[in-house]
Design an enzyme around this catalytic site. Structure first.
Site, PDB file in Angstrom:
ATOM      1  N   ASP A  67       5.605   4.948  -1.199  1.00  0.00           N
ATOM      2  CA  ASP A  67       5.529   3.554  -0.543  1.00  0.00           C
ATOM      3  C   ASP A  67       4.506   2.469  -0.877  1.00  0.00           C
ATOM      4  OD1 ASP A  67       7.392   5.187   0.596  1.00  0.00           O
ATOM      5  OD2 ASP A  67       6.432   4.834   2.911  1.00  0.00           O
ATOM      6  N   ASP A  98       1.828   7.935  -5.810  1.00  0.00           N
ATOM      7  CA  ASP A  98       2.336   7.664  -4.144  1.00  0.00           C
ATOM      8  C   ASP A  98       3.606   6.988  -4.144  1.00  0.00           C
ATOM      9  OD1 ASP A  98       1.793   7.150  -1.403  1.00  0.00           O
ATOM     10  OD2 ASP A  98       1.628   5.052  -2.100  1.00  0.00           O
ATOM     11  N   ASP A 157      -1.208   2.737  -4.067  1.00  0.00           N
ATOM     12  CA  ASP A 157      -1.645   1.307  -3.680  1.00  0.00           C
ATOM     13  C   ASP A 157      -2.917   1.302  -2.746  1.00  0.00           C
ATOM     14  OD1 ASP A 157       0.224   2.275  -1.566  1.00  0.00           O
ATOM     15  OD2 ASP A 157       0.572   0.615  -0.805  1.00  0.00           O
TER      16      ASP A 157
END
Length: 375
Positions: A10, A8, A128
């Site tokens: 961001d 991922d 995240d």
């Protein structure tokens, strides 16, 4: 085959701001520890692919130009440190669209799912959010959720890199034919232990020497047609063990590759330098082994036996076992032995091999020990 870490963007590569949009240079901050972790994974043979949801990218609320500048700078920073991404996959939909290309959907992964050169067993997803873990589950790969204040998680980049790059080298092989049924479980980094049952107690004892003196965990269960003779059981055990070693080694990055262990003691065992391998004595017997995990199987044996068998193991099958092991593992082994007692000679052969294996299997970083780029 190549393992891939899908990542991922961001909150994983770069810090995620409160408004969840990195649309200005001043918002660009790398996540702590990401560069050394990716370098370690790169050196361990991993490739990297970014998979990111960018809500409404290209719309008036998130212009493409606002995204492109910071994203290009991020990629340039990573590139300057030797980290290159194989691909950048972006979904531009809104959450309400329920697009199949939006994580945790795997619509963006069609080309990768058709790629037969990807090592999916070693691949992983790092993100995240819980949706990144669901994405990993949908791909049937391991998922890691970075620890963040917004979404929780249990991992940091250092721990992820250690878990993937330094993962235990294990394999389970089941070889089933009309003549034998053999199961081998091996852990090249496990505590030295052996659980061996082949129906041939002396052969069991020799296989235990490999586990003990190579410093590995080895479990072997073999059921063979011993009512005919010992040949198939001993041969197929060598093949299954060799296959397990080869499988556990993976792409062989970081291994010592060679097993020769020249004398490092203040005294020198007679003949060790001449043999050029790991040389050990057993009473009047001396055995020497030198090996190379080159991927090109070859076996050279120098030695003779007087007795037809030692215990329940025919001596003619001693070199045959080692040849089978070499054929299945891709190992080049030169083994020699001389002495008077055949029991000592057979046991010394297994112990010398094991000590050479100990050196060849040791890890020394993550560099592939070959100029060809493959072993």
């Amino acid at each position: 085959m190549t393992p891939i870490v899908f990542i991922d963007r961001d909150g994983t590569l770069i810090e995620e701001p409160p408004d969840f949009q990195i649309d200005a240079y001043e918002k660009l901050r790398l996540v702590n520890g990401v560069i050394p972790a990716l370098l370690k994974l790169r050196d361990a043979g991993y490739h990297f692919v970014i998979v990111t949801n960018q809500d409404g990218l290209g719309s008036p609320t998130y212009p493409q130009a606002s995204f492109d500048g910071p994203n290009a700078l991020m990629l340039q920073i990573f590139s300057s440190q030797g980290i290159v991404f194989r691909d950048v996959l972006i979904d531009r939909s809104w959450p309400a669209d329920n697009a199949p290309t939006r994580k945790p959907g795997i619509g963006l992964m069609v080309a990768y799912l058709q790629d037969r050169d990807i090592d999916w067993a070693r691949s992983a997803m790092v993100g995240d959010r819980p949706t990144d873990l669901q994405f990993a589950e949908n791909l049937n790969i391991r998922g890691f959720q970075l620890r963040t204040p917004q979404f929780g998680g249990d991992w940091d980049w250092d721990g992820i890199a250690h878990t993937l790059a330094d993962a235990p080298r294990r394999a389970v092989v089941q070889r089933h034919t009309k003549e034998t049924n053999i199961r081998v479980e091996i852990d090249l980094d496990g505590a030295p232990q052996a659980r061996i049952t082949t129906g041939l107690p002396f052969f069991d004892h020799m296989l235990e020497q490999i586990a003990k003196h190579a410093g590995i965990s080895l479990h072997i269960s073999a059921v063979g047609d011993l009512h005919i003779d010992e040949h198939h059981t001993i041969e197929d055990t060598g093949l299954a063990l060799g296959q397990a070693v080869r499988q556990a080694l993976g792409d062989k990055r970081g291994i010592g590759r060679y097993g020769f262990d020249p004398p490092q003691l203040p005294w020198q065992v007679s003949g060790a330098a001449a043999h050029g391998g790991f040389t050990l004595p057993m009473d009047e017997t001396q055995a020497s082994a030198v090996l190379d995990f080159s991927g090109r199987p070859y076996f050279v044996f120098e030695g003779t036996f007087v007795r037809e068998r030692v215990g329940d193991m025919p001596t003619e099958l001693v070199p045959h076992f080692f040849r089978s092991l070499c054929d299945a593992s891709g190992m080049n082994l030169h083994l020699s032995v001389h002495g008077d007692n055949d029991h000592h000679k057979v046991e010394a052969c297994f112990k010398a091999l094991a000590r050479a294996l100990r050196q060849a299997l040791q890890r020394h970083g993550h560099v592939l020990p070959s100029t060809k780029g493959a072993l």
